[in-house]
Enzyme design. Sequence first.
Site, mmCIF file in Angstrom:
data_model
loop_
_atom_site.group_PDB
_atom_site.id
_atom_site.type_symbol
_atom_site.label_atom_id
_atom_site.label_comp_id
_atom_site.label_asym_id
_atom_site.label_seq_id
_atom_site.Cartn_x
_atom_site.Cartn_y
_atom_site.Cartn_z
ATOM 1 N N LYS A 189 -9.488 -6.861 11.226
ATOM 2 C CA LYS A 189 -8.455 -6.168 11.988
ATOM 3 C C LYS A 189 -8.202 -6.841 13.331
ATOM 4 C CE LYS A 189 -7.504 -2.959 8.962
ATOM 5 N NZ LYS A 189 -6.166 -2.870 8.328
ATOM 6 N N GLY A 239 0.809 -1.220 0.000
ATOM 7 C CA GLY A 239 0.000 0.000 0.000
ATOM 8 C C GLY A 239 0.834 1.258 0.000
ATOM 9 N N SER A 280 -6.389 -1.444 13.219
ATOM 10 C CA SER A 280 -7.364 -0.367 13.384
ATOM 11 C C SER A 280 -7.916 -0.393 14.798
ATOM 12 C CB SER A 280 -8.515 -0.529 12.385
ATOM 13 O OG SER A 280 -9.563 0.386 12.666
ATOM 14 N N SER A 305 1.617 3.337 -2.257
ATOM 15 C CA SER A 305 1.318 4.404 -3.217
ATOM 16 C C SER A 305 0.380 5.477 -2.690
ATOM 17 C CB SER A 305 0.725 3.802 -4.500
ATOM 18 O OG SER A 305 -0.503 3.150 -4.221
ATOM 19 N N TYR A 339 -15.234 -5.427 8.771
ATOM 20 C CA TYR A 339 -13.930 -4.761 8.825
ATOM 21 C C TYR A 339 -13.260 -5.030 10.169
ATOM 22 C CZ TYR A 339 -10.541 -0.892 8.731
ATOM 23 O OH TYR A 339 -9.384 -0.127 8.769
ATOM 24 N N ALA A 340 -14.019 -4.884 11.261
ATOM 25 C CA ALA A 340 -13.465 -5.109 12.599
ATOM 26 C C ALA A 340 -12.948 -6.526 12.753
ATOM 27 C CB ALA A 340 -14.518 -4.799 13.658
ATOM 28 N N ALA A 341 -13.665 -7.483 12.181
ATOM 29 C CA ALA A 341 -13.245 -8.877 12.295
ATOM 30 C C ALA A 341 -11.872 -9.103 11.663
ATOM 31 C CB ALA A 341 -14.281 -9.791 11.642
#
Length: 232
Positions: free
Chosen positions: A146, A17, A130, A19, A142-144
């Site tokens: 992270k 990541g 996060s 860029s 998303y939480a899972a």
Amino acid sequence: MNQSTRNTGTGVALVTGSSSGIGAAITRRLLDAGWQVIGLDRTAAPSTKGFRAIEVDLTDASKLAATVAALPRIDAIVHAAGFMRTAVLGDLKPEDGEGMWRIHVDAAAVLANALMPKMQRGARIVLIGSRTAAGAPGRSQYAATKAALVGMARSWAAELAPRGITVNVVAPGATETPMLNDPGRQGTPPRVPPIGRFISPEEVAGLVSFLLGPDAGAITGQQIVICGGGSL
């Protein structure tokens, strides 16, 4: 990598990541500190002095493994690539959960697994997590992913501590990156932390740089949260 190389706090770092956003800030910070940086991105940034860009789909496990297998010695892995999709229960999309898992968790595992034979005593791994890993309404998928990074990092840290290799997670809250305006998270807009502003990518990069440096050799298996007071 011998101990004298590690004591300088520099070497060859692989940054995903690189860029944009946090990954770009980390790349700039490491280059300024004298690191050689190899950036992995779906759309590669231009190569510059000290920086080599490689275009690769991080969600394609076989291609990613083959790409990094051809790399020279690596002294640090920083996995910063990622994205967010949000939805409440009843509206969850399996493809969103799978996509985030592949980029956040699977890509990290492929990189570490493929590069471990090239990493010597004193090497470092930092995963960008996060604050949402602790849970947040509308962000369960998303939480899972992270939260999984934390368990994975702690497991690796326990395995690699005897080899002097550290593994940590840097977990920012809302950070001033293009992700804040991603249409995929319109249902859960970011909240400004109590400090009255969003976290800057440079602040995240500063912590990552410290964790890769000579003063952080005894820090491993930790999730370090940068929340601007949001966790208080």
